[in-house]
Scaffold this motif. Structure first.
Motif, PDB file in Angstrom:
ATOM      1  N   VAL A 178      -2.111  -9.008 -17.220  1.00 31.77           N
ATOM      2  CA  VAL A 178      -3.319  -9.811 -17.415  1.00 31.77           C
ATOM      3  C   VAL A 178      -4.484  -8.919 -17.835  1.00 31.77           C
ATOM      4  CG1 VAL A 178      -4.998 -11.339 -16.305  1.00 31.77           C
ATOM      5  CG2 VAL A 178      -2.559 -11.569 -15.782  1.00 31.77           C
ATOM      6  N   ALA A 179      -4.628  -7.764 -17.187  1.00 26.97           N
ATOM      7  CA  ALA A 179      -5.696  -6.821 -17.536  1.00 26.97           C
ATOM      8  C   ALA A 179      -5.536  -6.330 -18.969  1.00 26.97           C
ATOM      9  CB  ALA A 179      -5.675  -5.640 -16.567  1.00 26.97           C
ATOM     10  N   GLN A 223     -16.202  -8.735 -30.248  1.00 28.20           N
ATOM     11  CA  GLN A 223     -15.424  -7.556 -30.611  1.00 28.20           C
ATOM     12  C   GLN A 223     -16.309  -6.370 -30.968  1.00 28.20           C
ATOM     13  OE1 GLN A 223     -12.800  -8.849 -33.772  1.00 28.20           O
ATOM     14  NE2 GLN A 223     -11.301  -9.673 -32.344  1.00 28.20           N
ATOM     15  N   ALA A 224     -17.523  -6.657 -31.441  1.00 26.05           N
ATOM     16  CA  ALA A 224     -18.461  -5.573 -31.763  1.00 26.05           C
ATOM     17  C   ALA A 224     -19.172  -5.044 -30.530  1.00 26.05           C
ATOM     18  CB  ALA A 224     -19.487  -6.064 -32.781  1.00 26.05           C
ATOM     19  N   ALA A 251      -6.849  -6.868 -25.042  1.00 26.66           N
ATOM     20  CA  ALA A 251      -6.383  -7.272 -26.381  1.00 26.66           C
ATOM     21  C   ALA A 251      -7.263  -8.360 -26.975  1.00 26.66           C
ATOM     22  CB  ALA A 251      -4.938  -7.756 -26.299  1.00 26.66           C
ATOM     23  N   GLU A 252      -7.753  -9.277 -26.143  1.00 27.26           N
ATOM     24  CA  GLU A 252      -8.558 -10.398 -26.650  1.00 27.26           C
ATOM     25  C   GLU A 252      -9.887  -9.939 -27.252  1.00 27.26           C
ATOM     26  OE1 GLU A 252      -9.021 -13.060 -23.437  1.00 27.26           O
ATOM     27  OE2 GLU A 252      -6.957 -13.842 -23.539  1.00 27.26           O
ATOM     28  N   ARG A 253     -10.512  -8.936 -26.655  1.00 27.04           N
ATOM     29  CA  ARG A 253     -11.828  -8.514 -27.133  1.00 27.04           C
ATOM     30  C   ARG A 253     -11.747  -7.283 -28.040  1.00 27.04           C
ATOM     31  NH1 ARG A 253     -11.995  -6.962 -21.587  1.00 27.04           N
ATOM     32  NH2 ARG A 253     -11.928  -4.700 -21.335  1.00 27.04           N
ATOM     33  N   ARG A 281      -1.540  -5.528 -31.062  1.00 27.19           N
ATOM     34  CA  ARG A 281      -0.093  -5.724 -31.158  1.00 27.19           C
ATOM     35  C   ARG A 281       0.641  -4.860 -30.139  1.00 27.19           C
ATOM     36  NH1 ARG A 281       2.012  -5.298 -37.145  1.00 27.19           N
ATOM     37  NH2 ARG A 281       0.490  -6.995 -37.260  1.00 27.19           N
ATOM     38  N   THR A 282       0.167  -3.634 -29.973  1.00 28.33           N
ATOM     39  CA  THR A 282       0.791  -2.737 -29.006  1.00 28.33           C
ATOM     40  C   THR A 282       0.662  -3.285 -27.593  1.00 28.33           C
ATOM     41  OG1 THR A 282       0.316  -0.803 -30.387  1.00 28.33           O
ATOM     42  CG2 THR A 282       0.745  -0.410 -28.058  1.00 28.33           C
ATOM     43  N   ILE A 283      -0.554  -3.737 -27.253  1.00 32.18           N
ATOM     44  CA  ILE A 283      -0.790  -4.242 -25.898  1.00 32.18           C
ATOM     45  C   ILE A 283       0.060  -5.475 -25.618  1.00 32.18           C
ATOM     46  CG2 ILE A 283      -2.521  -5.386 -24.458  1.00 32.18           C
ATOM     47  CD1 ILE A 283      -4.575  -3.434 -25.564  1.00 32.18           C
ATOM     48  N   TRP A 284       0.141  -6.393 -26.603  1.00 37.76           N
ATOM     49  CA  TRP A 284       0.926  -7.603 -26.381  1.00 37.76           C
ATOM     50  C   TRP A 284       2.406  -7.278 -26.208  1.00 37.76           C
ATOM     51  CZ3 TRP A 284      -1.707 -11.120 -24.487  1.00 37.76           C
ATOM     52  CH2 TRP A 284      -2.928 -11.561 -25.006  1.00 37.76           C
ATOM     53  N   GLN A 285       2.919  -6.333 -26.990  1.00 37.81           N
ATOM     54  CA  GLN A 285       4.333  -5.979 -26.864  1.00 37.81           C
ATOM     55  C   GLN A 285       4.623  -5.288 -25.542  1.00 37.81           C
ATOM     56  OE1 GLN A 285       6.090  -4.071 -30.249  1.00 37.81           O
ATOM     57  NE2 GLN A 285       5.194  -5.474 -31.725  1.00 37.81           N
TER      58      GLN A 285
END
Length: 282
Positions: free
Chosen positions: A172-173, A41-42, A178-180, A188-192
């Protein structure tokens, strides 16, 4: 990419260190769950063992430098044995401070990324909401945001758009971004949005609810930050201003009554403590 206190470029340090310190840093990896995720994430392209090995190498280098410098400085003031002992003690402090600072450095980078993302996230989502409600397709709205002036948000979405242009499904993209990504609100925004695309629901309503939620959370965060400033300022004044001035005066006065020896060494230790405290506080 750079690592603080590392005396040489990271790639060269990586080759020089190799697997030398893997056994030493292994216990730190076991007690630091999620450290590999923090590095990802960094945006640090190293695994946990490599990163902590470079941290150990940099800490040893800092120890040697500070030991030699303090020895040269103190040997002119006090005898050789005390100079060696004092220099070793101070250099050991710098060793541990350097190692643990480098260890938490990914969290510092993550916090900076989160601040950069969330500074522009609300405006970016409002932009996207206006476009979606105007009939613009979701992918075109994402392209518009990636090309906009929204700082880290645009950079993150540009990666998703690039993956989508190479044939990867949009959801998927977005999931990979969102994962990284360290920002809870952006994830949260991306998943929704991704779930809305999969289920075929109205993305406009989804974005409207997200914008209202984030705006409310940001107002709460501002009030919370304001309430934290007073105790932080008080702690800094007590340790960095009041204790060094009045504390040293009180110590000198007390020594005249109790015959407590006040040596030069004590003043140097106080100075080192203040330097470390102010560095860590900042």
């Amino acid at each position: 990419m750079r690592i603080p206190f590392c005396p040489i470029p990271v790639e060269k340090a990586r080759k020089i260190v190799g697997t030398t310190f893997y056994g030493v840093v292994e216990p730190f990896l076991k007690v630091s769950r999620g450290f590999e995720i923090q590095l990802k994430q960094a945006g640090i392209p190293l695994n946990g063992r490599e990163y902590l090995s470079i941290a150990m190498f940099s800490s040893i280098f800092m120890f040697l430098i500070m030991y030699v410098l303090f020895l040269i400085f103190t040997i002119r003031i006090i005898n050789l044995f005390n100079a060696l002992s004092m220099s070793f003690f101070i250099a050991a402090i710098f060793f541990f401070v350097t190692f643990f600072y480098i260890k938490i450095y990914p969290k510092v980078l993550i916090k900076k990324r989160v601040i950069d993302i969330e500074r522009n996230l609300l405006y970016a989502l409002r932009h996207m909401h206006v476009q979606i409600t105007s009939g613009v397709p979701v992918f075109d709205a994402l392209v518009s945001l990636s090309e906009g002036n929204y700082g880290a948000v645009s950079r993150e979405l540009k990666t998703a758009v690039k993956d989508a242009n190479t044939g990867t499904p949009v959801e998927v993209a977005l999931g990979r971004v969102a994962e990284r990504n360290p920002s809870q609100y952006l994830r949260r925004t991306i998943w929704q949005v991704s779930n809305g695309i999969k289920s075929g629901s109205d993305i406009g309503n989804v974005l409207k609810n997200i914008v209202e939620y984030i705006a409310s959370e940001q107002r709460i965060s501002v009030r919370r930050y304001g309430s934290q400033l007073n105790p932080l300022t008080l702690a800094y004044m007590m340790v960095a201003v009041i204790m060094p001035s009045l504390g040293v005066t009180f110590l000198i006065v007390l020594s005249s009554f109790t015959k407590l020896p006040v040596t030069q060494t004590m003043f140097y230790l106080i100075l080192v403590f203040l330097a470390i405290f102010q560095f860590m506080f900042l």
